[in-house]
Design a protein around this motif. Structure first.
Motif, PDB file in Angstrom:
ATOM      1  N   ALA A 165       0.833  -1.211   0.000  1.00 30.40           N
ATOM      2  CA  ALA A 165       0.000   0.000   0.000  1.00 30.40           C
ATOM      3  C   ALA A 165       0.864   1.257   0.000  1.00 30.40           C
ATOM      4  N   GLU A 166       1.970   1.231   0.750  1.00 28.68           N
ATOM      5  CA  GLU A 166       2.870   2.376   0.805  1.00 28.68           C
ATOM      6  C   GLU A 166       3.496   2.649  -0.569  1.00 28.68           C
ATOM      7  N   LYS A 167       3.865   1.602  -1.258  1.00 27.25           N
ATOM      8  CA  LYS A 167       4.465   1.750  -2.585  1.00 27.25           C
ATOM      9  C   LYS A 167       3.447   2.297  -3.583  1.00 27.25           C
ATOM     10  N   ILE A 168       2.224   1.777  -3.527  1.00 28.04           N
ATOM     11  CA  ILE A 168       1.173   2.258  -4.429  1.00 28.04           C
ATOM     12  C   ILE A 168       0.855   3.722  -4.137  1.00 28.04           C
ATOM     13  N   LEU A 169       0.770   4.057  -2.841  1.00 25.05           N
ATOM     14  CA  LEU A 169       0.496   5.441  -2.454  1.00 25.05           C
ATOM     15  C   LEU A 169       1.555   6.384  -3.013  1.00 25.05           C
ATOM     16  N   ASP A 170       2.805   6.036  -2.865  1.00 24.20           N
ATOM     17  CA  ASP A 170       3.901   6.881  -3.341  1.00 24.20           C
ATOM     18  C   ASP A 170       3.846   7.044  -4.859  1.00 24.20           C
ATOM     19  N   THR A 171       3.566   5.959  -5.560  1.00 24.29           N
ATOM     20  CA  THR A 171       3.508   6.010  -7.020  1.00 24.29           C
ATOM     21  C   THR A 171       2.333   6.871  -7.485  1.00 24.29           C
ATOM     22  N   CYS A 172       1.191   6.718  -6.821  1.00 26.75           N
ATOM     23  CA  CYS A 172       0.008   7.510  -7.192  1.00 26.75           C
ATOM     24  C   CYS A 172       0.223   8.995  -6.914  1.00 26.75           C
ATOM     25  N   ARG A 173       0.887   9.302  -5.818  1.00 29.36           N
ATOM     26  CA  ARG A 173       1.175  10.709  -5.499  1.00 29.36           C
ATOM     27  C   ARG A 173       2.050  11.337  -6.590  1.00 29.36           C
ATOM     28  N   LYS A 174       3.078  10.607  -7.011  1.00 29.05           N
ATOM     29  CA  LYS A 174       3.953  11.118  -8.068  1.00 29.05           C
ATOM     30  C   LYS A 174       3.211  11.247  -9.393  1.00 29.05           C
ATOM     31  N   TYR A 175       2.335  10.282  -9.661  1.00 26.99           N
ATOM     32  CA  TYR A 175       1.536  10.322 -10.888  1.00 26.99           C
ATOM     33  C   TYR A 175       0.686  11.595 -10.916  1.00 26.99           C
ATOM     34  N   ALA A 176       0.031  11.891  -9.792  1.00 29.79           N
ATOM     35  CA  ALA A 176      -0.828  13.074  -9.722  1.00 29.79           C
ATOM     36  C   ALA A 176      -0.024  14.366  -9.857  1.00 29.79           C
ATOM     37  N   GLN A 177       1.111  14.425  -9.172  1.00 27.92           N
ATOM     38  CA  GLN A 177       1.936  15.630  -9.215  1.00 27.92           C
ATOM     39  C   GLN A 177       2.460  15.912 -10.615  1.00 27.92           C
ATOM     40  N   ASN A 178       2.738  14.862 -11.367  1.00 26.77           N
ATOM     41  CA  ASN A 178       3.309  15.004 -12.707  1.00 26.77           C
ATOM     42  C   ASN A 178       2.283  14.819 -13.818  1.00 26.77           C
ATOM     43  N   PHE A 179       1.013  14.844 -13.462  1.00 31.45           N
ATOM     44  CA  PHE A 179      -0.034  14.545 -14.444  1.00 31.45           C
ATOM     45  C   PHE A 179      -0.001  15.514 -15.615  1.00 31.45           C
ATOM     46  N   SER A 180      -0.189  14.941 -16.802  1.00 29.14           N
ATOM     47  CA  SER A 180      -0.330  15.735 -18.024  1.00 29.14           C
ATOM     48  C   SER A 180      -1.251  14.981 -18.960  1.00 29.14           C
ATOM     49  N   LEU A 181      -1.579  15.596 -20.071  1.00 25.79           N
ATOM     50  CA  LEU A 181      -2.438  14.937 -21.052  1.00 25.79           C
ATOM     51  C   LEU A 181      -1.747  13.733 -21.685  1.00 25.79           C
ATOM     52  N   ASN A 182      -0.457  13.605 -21.445  1.00 27.45           N
ATOM     53  CA  ASN A 182       0.306  12.464 -21.966  1.00 27.45           C
ATOM     54  C   ASN A 182       0.529  11.372 -20.932  1.00 27.45           C
ATOM     55  N   SER A 183      -0.074  11.520 -19.752  1.00 24.35           N
ATOM     56  CA  SER A 183       0.116  10.523 -18.697  1.00 24.35           C
ATOM     57  C   SER A 183      -0.479   9.177 -19.110  1.00 24.35           C
ATOM     58  N   LYS A 184       0.085   8.113 -18.552  1.00 27.20           N
ATOM     59  CA  LYS A 184      -0.402   6.768 -18.806  1.00 27.20           C
ATOM     60  C   LYS A 184      -1.732   6.545 -18.080  1.00 27.20           C
ATOM     61  N   SER A 185      -2.460   5.503 -18.498  1.00 25.96           N
ATOM     62  CA  SER A 185      -3.678   5.096 -17.808  1.00 25.96           C
ATOM     63  C   SER A 185      -3.331   4.084 -16.720  1.00 25.96           C
ATOM     64  N   LEU A 186      -4.142   4.049 -15.662  1.00 23.25           N
ATOM     65  CA  LEU A 186      -3.883   3.183 -14.514  1.00 23.25           C
ATOM     66  C   LEU A 186      -5.021   2.182 -14.342  1.00 23.25           C
ATOM     67  N   PHE A 187      -4.670   0.982 -13.877  1.00 23.91           N
ATOM     68  CA  PHE A 187      -5.660  -0.060 -13.627  1.00 23.91           C
ATOM     69  C   PHE A 187      -5.481  -0.575 -12.203  1.00 23.91           C
ATOM     70  N   PHE A 188      -6.463  -0.276 -11.327  1.00 19.77           N
ATOM     71  CA  PHE A 188      -6.437  -0.704  -9.935  1.00 19.77           C
ATOM     72  C   PHE A 188      -7.325  -1.941  -9.788  1.00 19.77           C
ATOM     73  N   PHE A 189      -6.769  -3.027  -9.275  1.00 20.84           N
ATOM     74  CA  PHE A 189      -7.603  -4.210  -9.048  1.00 20.84           C
ATOM     75  C   PHE A 189      -7.211  -4.869  -7.738  1.00 20.84           C
ATOM     76  N   GLY A 190      -8.176  -5.583  -7.165  1.00 18.06           N
ATOM     77  CA  GLY A 190      -7.993  -6.222  -5.862  1.00 18.06           C
ATOM     78  C   GLY A 190      -9.326  -6.266  -5.144  1.00 18.06           C
ATOM     79  N   GLY A 191      -9.335  -6.841  -3.935  1.00 23.57           N
ATOM     80  CA  GLY A 191     -10.576  -7.005  -3.198  1.00 23.57           C
ATOM     81  C   GLY A 191     -11.220  -5.687  -2.798  1.00 23.57           C
ATOM     82  N   ALA A 192     -12.440  -5.807  -2.279  1.00 21.67           N
ATOM     83  CA  ALA A 192     -13.196  -4.625  -1.866  1.00 21.67           C
ATOM     84  C   ALA A 192     -12.572  -3.998  -0.612  1.00 21.67           C
ATOM     85  N   GLY A 193     -12.720  -2.672  -0.493  1.00 24.78           N
ATOM     86  CA  GLY A 193     -12.300  -1.976   0.716  1.00 24.78           C
ATOM     87  C   GLY A 193     -10.816  -1.881   0.919  1.00 24.78           C
TER      88      GLY A 193
END
Length: 322
Positions: A165-193
């Motif tokens: 979870a810590e690794k995903i959080l860090d990656t998502c934070r960087k993704y948001a900070q560097n977001f542009s119209l050229n950013s990649k698409s993300l696929f989140f999967f796993g159990g509920a909650g």
């Protein structure tokens, strides 16, 4: 950025209301002040006369330099006297001027043909309000993502949920900070909650603040509305095809919850494929395991999710039950 025409029009109306309100309030204050201080009423009349004389100078193309200097000197003297009278009677010097929210553009939203920062902020606020109709945007930020809910004990596959979870959080934070119209698409999967929706919205929060348009919706709601739109039932829909396909970032939540029919599958395929072809970033989340997705959808969809999206596998126990 790809804001809708409706949103631009809403922003325009908000700014027009601000401008008109400031001017109206100034007119009312001016009337009150002129009643209380008769000398100021005479000064205002004198300033209007000077303005008229300056206009006439330029209109008739007379020798204006000397006369213009004289008129300006008279105007400055009257303005100075007005300021003195206002102060003496307990008013600020600008009491008779409109008090705009944005002095740079006087609440017009435009400076020299370019959008003012105040209009950009209004658009961001409107975008945030729109997304918040369907999701708890303010509650889902990176700072409010609680790693303490995730176990530090390794699971059977030797993966530690908190570390993942810590690794995903860090990656998502960087993704948001560097977001542009050229950013990649993300696929989140796993159990509920496990925080998939929370992190999707945390990214949306940052992206909205950067001035991009965002559309958030569950797979079921978006599919239902696009089907209604296709058949002309548009009175009570929240999503349109243009909005879903054209926004800068689409957050498609709960993939797999839509009605299981060929129309829904075709709609999901069109969304995924069109946004990939146009290079528009998308975040898709699902509670389904990937083998279950392969059973539900054909390879046209699953191959794009595996080949074009960056996958994030969430593991652990449902944090909503802790």
């Amino acid at each position: 950025m790809a804001y809708s025409n409706e949103m631009y029009n809403k922003a325009k109306r908000i700014l027009e209301k601000r401008h008109d309100s400031a001017v109206m309030d100034a007119d009312m204050r001016s009337m009150q002040i002129k009643e209380e201080i008769p000398e100021i009423k005479k000064i205002q009349a004198g300033l209007q006369q000077i303005g008229l004389e300056i206009s006439q100078l330029f209109f008739y193309k007379q020798n204006t330099d000397e006369k213009l200097a004289e008129l300006r000197a008279r105007s400055e003297a009257l303005v100075e006297e007005r300021s003195r009278l206002l102060k003496a009677n307990g008013y600020p010097e600008d009491a008779m001027k409109p008090h705009f929210v944005c002095n740079a553009c006087e609440d017009k939203g435009v400076i020299d043909g370019r959008m003012c920062s105040c209009q950009k902020q209004v658009l961001k606020d409107l975008m945030r309000k729109e997304v918040s109709r369907f999701a708890p945007l303010d509650k889902c930020t990176f700072d409010k993502f609680e790693l303490g809910y995730y176990s530090e004990q390794p699971m059977e596959n030797a993966i530690v949920p908190r570390q993942r979870a810590e690794k995903i959080l860090d990656t998502c934070r960087k993704y948001a900070q560097n977001f542009s119209l050229n950013s990649k698409s993300l696929f989140f999967f796993g159990g509920a909650g496990l925080g998939k929706t929370h992190l999707s919205l945390a990214i949306a929060n940052v992206v909205i603040n950067k001035g991009f348009s965002v559309c958030y919706g569950t797979s079921q709601n978006i599919c239902d509305d696009l089907q209604s739109e296709q058949f002309g039932r548009t009175d009570n829909i929240n999503y349109t095809k243009n909005q879903v396909l054209g926004c800068d970032l689409l957050v498609l939540d709960d993939l797999g919850t839509e009605i299981d029919n060929q129309y829904s599958i075709a709609t999901i395929y069109n969304i995924v494929n069109t946004r990939l072809l146009t290079g528009k970033p998308t975040i898709i989340s699902t509670n389904y395991a990937f083998d279950r997705l392969e059973e539900k959808y054909d390879k046209r969809i699953t191959s794009r999710l595996t080949g074009e999206y960056i996958p994030f596998y969430f593991i652990g126990n449902d944090i909503r039950n802790l």
